[in-house]
Every structure is written in structure tokens, then in C-alpha cells.
Write a protein that holds these residues in place. Sequence first.
Motif, PDB file in Angstrom:
ATOM      1  N   LYS A 142       0.836  -1.184   0.000  1.00 56.07           N
ATOM      2  CA  LYS A 142       0.000   0.000   0.000  1.00 56.07           C
ATOM      3  C   LYS A 142       0.876   1.240   0.000  1.00 56.07           C
ATOM      4  N   VAL A 143       0.452   2.281  -0.727  1.00 59.99           N
ATOM      5  CA  VAL A 143       1.234   3.517  -0.828  1.00 59.99           C
ATOM      6  C   VAL A 143       0.315   4.709  -0.550  1.00 59.99           C
ATOM      7  N   ASN A 144       0.790   5.627   0.269  1.00 62.48           N
ATOM      8  CA  ASN A 144       0.028   6.842   0.547  1.00 62.48           C
ATOM      9  C   ASN A 144       1.038   7.934   0.919  1.00 62.48           C
ATOM     10  N   CYS A 145       1.340   8.829  -0.010  1.00 63.72           N
ATOM     11  CA  CYS A 145       2.372   9.831   0.262  1.00 63.72           C
ATOM     12  C   CYS A 145       2.038  11.142  -0.443  1.00 63.72           C
ATOM     13  N   THR A 146       2.764  12.196  -0.056  1.00 69.00           N
ATOM     14  CA  THR A 146       2.517  13.546  -0.571  1.00 69.00           C
ATOM     15  C   THR A 146       3.830  14.196  -0.954  1.00 69.00           C
ATOM     16  N   LEU A 147       3.854  14.831  -2.123  1.00 69.42           N
ATOM     17  CA  LEU A 147       4.979  15.650  -2.569  1.00 69.42           C
ATOM     18  C   LEU A 147       4.527  17.103  -2.521  1.00 69.42           C
ATOM     19  N   LYS A 148       5.232  17.930  -1.760  1.00 72.29           N
ATOM     20  CA  LYS A 148       4.875  19.345  -1.642  1.00 72.29           C
ATOM     21  C   LYS A 148       5.763  20.166  -2.562  1.00 72.29           C
ATOM     22  N   LEU A 149       5.141  20.883  -3.490  1.00 78.13           N
ATOM     23  CA  LEU A 149       5.843  21.779  -4.401  1.00 78.13           C
ATOM     24  C   LEU A 149       5.707  23.202  -3.870  1.00 78.13           C
ATOM     25  N   THR A 150       6.827  23.899  -3.748  1.00 77.72           N
ATOM     26  CA  THR A 150       6.816  25.252  -3.179  1.00 77.72           C
ATOM     27  C   THR A 150       7.413  26.243  -4.172  1.00 77.72           C
ATOM     28  N   GLY A 151       7.380  27.524  -3.793  1.00 77.72           N
ATOM     29  CA  GLY A 151       7.992  28.570  -4.608  1.00 77.72           C
ATOM     30  C   GLY A 151       7.098  29.144  -5.680  1.00 77.72           C
ATOM     31  N   PHE A 152       5.780  28.960  -5.557  1.00 76.60           N
ATOM     32  CA  PHE A 152       4.853  29.517  -6.535  1.00 76.60           C
ATOM     33  C   PHE A 152       4.607  30.992  -6.263  1.00 76.60           C
ATOM     34  N   PRO A 153       4.611  31.820  -7.304  1.00 78.37           N
ATOM     35  CA  PRO A 153       4.102  33.189  -7.113  1.00 78.37           C
ATOM     36  C   PRO A 153       2.607  33.120  -6.837  1.00 78.37           C
ATOM     37  N   GLU A 154       2.069  34.152  -6.218  1.00 79.37           N
ATOM     38  CA  GLU A 154       0.619  34.206  -6.035  1.00 79.37           C
ATOM     39  C   GLU A 154      -0.085  34.255  -7.390  1.00 79.37           C
ATOM     40  N   PHE A 155      -1.304  33.767  -7.423  1.00 79.45           N
ATOM     41  CA  PHE A 155      -2.121  33.721  -8.642  1.00 79.45           C
ATOM     42  C   PHE A 155      -1.453  32.866  -9.715  1.00 79.45           C
ATOM     43  N   SER A 156      -0.971  31.682  -9.323  1.00 80.67           N
ATOM     44  CA  SER A 156      -0.318  30.761 -10.254  1.00 80.67           C
ATOM     45  C   SER A 156      -1.276  29.664 -10.707  1.00 80.67           C
ATOM     46  N   TRP A 157      -1.229  29.367 -11.992  1.00 75.40           N
ATOM     47  CA  TRP A 157      -1.962  28.248 -12.568  1.00 75.40           C
ATOM     48  C   TRP A 157      -1.023  27.050 -12.618  1.00 75.40           C
ATOM     49  N   PHE A 158      -1.550  25.869 -12.301  1.00 78.26           N
ATOM     50  CA  PHE A 158      -0.736  24.649 -12.285  1.00 78.26           C
ATOM     51  C   PHE A 158      -1.446  23.569 -13.086  1.00 78.26           C
ATOM     52  N   TYR A 192      -5.025  23.256 -11.332  1.00 80.50           N
ATOM     53  CA  TYR A 192      -5.270  23.892 -10.042  1.00 80.50           C
ATOM     54  C   TYR A 192      -4.836  25.346 -10.149  1.00 80.50           C
ATOM     55  N   PHE A 193      -5.620  26.243  -9.537  1.00 79.80           N
ATOM     56  CA  PHE A 193      -5.248  27.649  -9.529  1.00 79.80           C
ATOM     57  C   PHE A 193      -4.907  28.057  -8.109  1.00 79.80           C
ATOM     58  N   ASN A 194      -3.644  28.400  -7.884  1.00 79.12           N
ATOM     59  CA  ASN A 194      -3.135  28.786  -6.573  1.00 79.12           C
ATOM     60  C   ASN A 194      -3.299  30.295  -6.413  1.00 79.12           C
ATOM     61  N   GLU A 195      -4.378  30.717  -5.797  1.00 81.06           N
ATOM     62  CA  GLU A 195      -4.654  32.149  -5.753  1.00 81.06           C
ATOM     63  C   GLU A 195      -3.703  32.896  -4.821  1.00 81.06           C
ATOM     64  N   LEU A 196      -3.633  32.489  -3.568  1.00 83.97           N
ATOM     65  CA  LEU A 196      -2.807  33.201  -2.599  1.00 83.97           C
ATOM     66  C   LEU A 196      -1.692  32.332  -2.016  1.00 83.97           C
ATOM     67  N   SER A 197      -1.851  31.027  -2.059  1.00 83.62           N
ATOM     68  CA  SER A 197      -0.837  30.141  -1.502  1.00 83.62           C
ATOM     69  C   SER A 197       0.392  30.092  -2.404  1.00 83.62           C
ATOM     70  N   THR A 198       1.558  29.836  -1.825  1.00 82.91           N
ATOM     71  CA  THR A 198       2.802  29.719  -2.598  1.00 82.91           C
ATOM     72  C   THR A 198       3.264  28.268  -2.705  1.00 82.91           C
ATOM     73  N   SER A 199       2.387  27.315  -2.376  1.00 78.15           N
ATOM     74  CA  SER A 199       2.739  25.900  -2.467  1.00 78.15           C
ATOM     75  C   SER A 199       1.483  25.079  -2.725  1.00 78.15           C
ATOM     76  N   LEU A 200       1.665  23.838  -3.152  1.00 75.26           N
ATOM     77  CA  LEU A 200       0.558  22.894  -3.285  1.00 75.26           C
ATOM     78  C   LEU A 200       1.087  21.482  -3.095  1.00 75.26           C
ATOM     79  N   ASN A 201       0.170  20.537  -2.852  1.00 77.39           N
ATOM     80  CA  ASN A 201       0.539  19.150  -2.601  1.00 77.39           C
ATOM     81  C   ASN A 201       0.097  18.244  -3.743  1.00 77.39           C
ATOM     82  N   ILE A 202       0.965  17.308  -4.116  1.00 77.40           N
ATOM     83  CA  ILE A 202       0.617  16.246  -5.053  1.00 77.40           C
ATOM     84  C   ILE A 202       0.419  14.985  -4.212  1.00 77.40           C
ATOM     85  N   ASN A 203      -0.784  14.437  -4.226  1.00 78.16           N
ATOM     86  CA  ASN A 203      -1.123  13.285  -3.397  1.00 78.16           C
ATOM     87  C   ASN A 203      -1.171  12.026  -4.249  1.00 78.16           C
TER      88      ASN A 203
END
Length: 340
Positions: free
Chosen positions: A84-100, A152-163
Motif C-alpha cells: 500500500k502507498v500513501n504519500c505527498t509531494l509538496k511543491l513550493t515557490g509559486f508566485p501568487e495567482f499561479s496556474w498549475f 489547479y489555480f493557486n490564488e494566494l498560496s505559494t505551495s501545493l501538494n501532489i497526493n
Amino acid sequence: MTVSVYYSPVRFRLHNMEMKTSRKMPRQKVVCWLLAALGFLGNVDIVRCDAGSAVYTMCDSSSQVVQAGIEGGIVSPYIQPPDKVNCTLKLTGFPEFSWFGLTVETFTLKCSYNCHWRRFSLFNCNNEVSYVQINNKGDKLCDGNNVEEIYYFNELSTSLNINFYSDYMETSDMFNLTYRVATAISIDGLSLPRELNAGARSSGFIVSHSDYGPDDYKPSTNSQLTLTNVSAVDIHFVVLDLEDYTPCYDYLLIWGANETKICQDVDAGLMGQTITFQASNNRELVLRFVSGSRGQTTGFLLKYTGELPEIYTFIQIYTFIHFKCYELPFFDSRCSRCAI
């Protein structure tokens, strides 16, 4: 005397002689400041080397918090034995209002199976649910649900998670994903003029609107993005899909030293092409996206590469010693761009 600086790692060529920087920090300091001083004198010829795309492995034993960059790859872990696998990769360094955008290149894990019996045991039944998701929200990527991209649209956050989750991943199961990070011109169809410091972020992607991908752009859009601190910008038209109608109600207006209006009926052939636009005297290039009140469509995806004015060039000396970045006071923590 002309000094050419190559970085990642740095090499200095003096006439026909070449030497690599030493490991000693004091010498690194001296060299960095000497190069900056030479930049003022106009004797430094700098060859810029933007960081290449990184590929990250999910569930890796190394850090699962990484700098995203403007594009890259995400691959599945190697699991032995099946588990079984359950993990998260956190990507950081996004400018605000970033499209991913996250795109499937290969994905062999099924979304779900009927119950599979393992090792002929009545007590070892796995539903084999597998998927990749952004921030545990929205659509999921897996083999069988006909979803090839998620956004995903990162409006104010500078990071997001890949699950990534799989209740039973075998050694032969794998996936290979690619991603892009972009700045949206139009945010929810609102008229919000914004600036992007292309001197600090010398290349990147731009999308027409914040819902690019899952939804068409909205009617009556009139939004503007200004690239600052550049002398010229190369714009590559990755996707160009505006309403094809004459007269031209939906268009992209680009102006700096000159003004260019991009319309679908005339300029559809630009897709896949690169055009150089000269910036204005105040080192700005403006992109304005306008749509009419009638039919809308996909929009556009652009990649830009900015050329810095000479006055900023000396600041772009990045010092990597064996791929370790030494930070001068005017560098930000990412090392790959300069906070001007």
C-alpha cells in the motif's frame, strides 16, 4: 580583457585559460564581488543558464518538499514487494495567482479493479484503488477514467501538494507525469492589471485565464499583465485558440516598443512559433487579453523568455560551487532567480 561567466557550476575563462572555483568560502566571496564590480565596468560577458526541468519521485526517501520551478516531472516510486502507498509531494515557490497543470505521459495503475484475490487467500482481497490528485481535491489521475490532465489555480498560496494513493501497488505499476506553472492574465474574468518581474523570473509560462484547461475563458474579459525589467521578450505560442470570427472580438494585444494585435482568424499559424517583442523605453512589455460578449473557447498558453537590460545583467551572476548556490545579499532563496 573580457571575462565570460558560466554557472551551474561556475567557470571563469580568462583569455584561453580556464580554472574552476575552489571550495573555500572566502575565495568564493571575493570572486563574486569582483565579478559584480567588473559588471559595473562593462567587462563581463554573462552567459545565462536557466535551471533545467527537475524530475521528482513520489514517496522518495529524500525530502518531499521541493522547489517547483516553471516545469518538471513527477514519477512513481519503485515498490518491492507490492504494498500500500500513501504519500505527498509538496511543491513550493509559486508566485501568487499561479496556474498549475499536471499531465499524464504514462499511467499504468488502474483507478480501481474488482476484488483481486492475492496468493489464493480469502483474507487478502485488494480493491486496488489508485490515483494522483492535487491538494486532495477535484479530478484524479489514474488509468481508466479518461482524465489526461488536472489543473489547479493557486490564488494566494505559494505551495501545493501532489497526493498519491494506492491500496496495492505492484512492482510493474508506474506513472510518469509532467507539470507546468503559469501566470494567468485574467482571474475569474475580472479586470485586475498586474505586474510580473521578468527580470527576477527570466522565463515562464502565461495562460489566458485562471480556469485554463477545464473551462473556456469568460465573456467580456479585459485583463492586463505587464512584464517588467526586460529589454525584449521571446514569446512562444504553445497553444493559441481564440474565437475565430471576423471582425476580431477576442484578441491578445502585446505592446512595448510597438503594438501587435493577435487574432485567431489571421494569426492561427502562430501556434508553435516564437516571436521576439521589444520592450518599451521603461523596460516593460504589456499583454492585454480581451474577449467579446459572444462565444468563447480554450484560450492560450505562452512561454516567455525575457532579455534583461544591460544595467541588470551583472546582478544575474549566480555562483554554484558543485551545484551549491552561494547567496549574495540581493539573491532570493531559490538561487535560480534574482530579487531585483
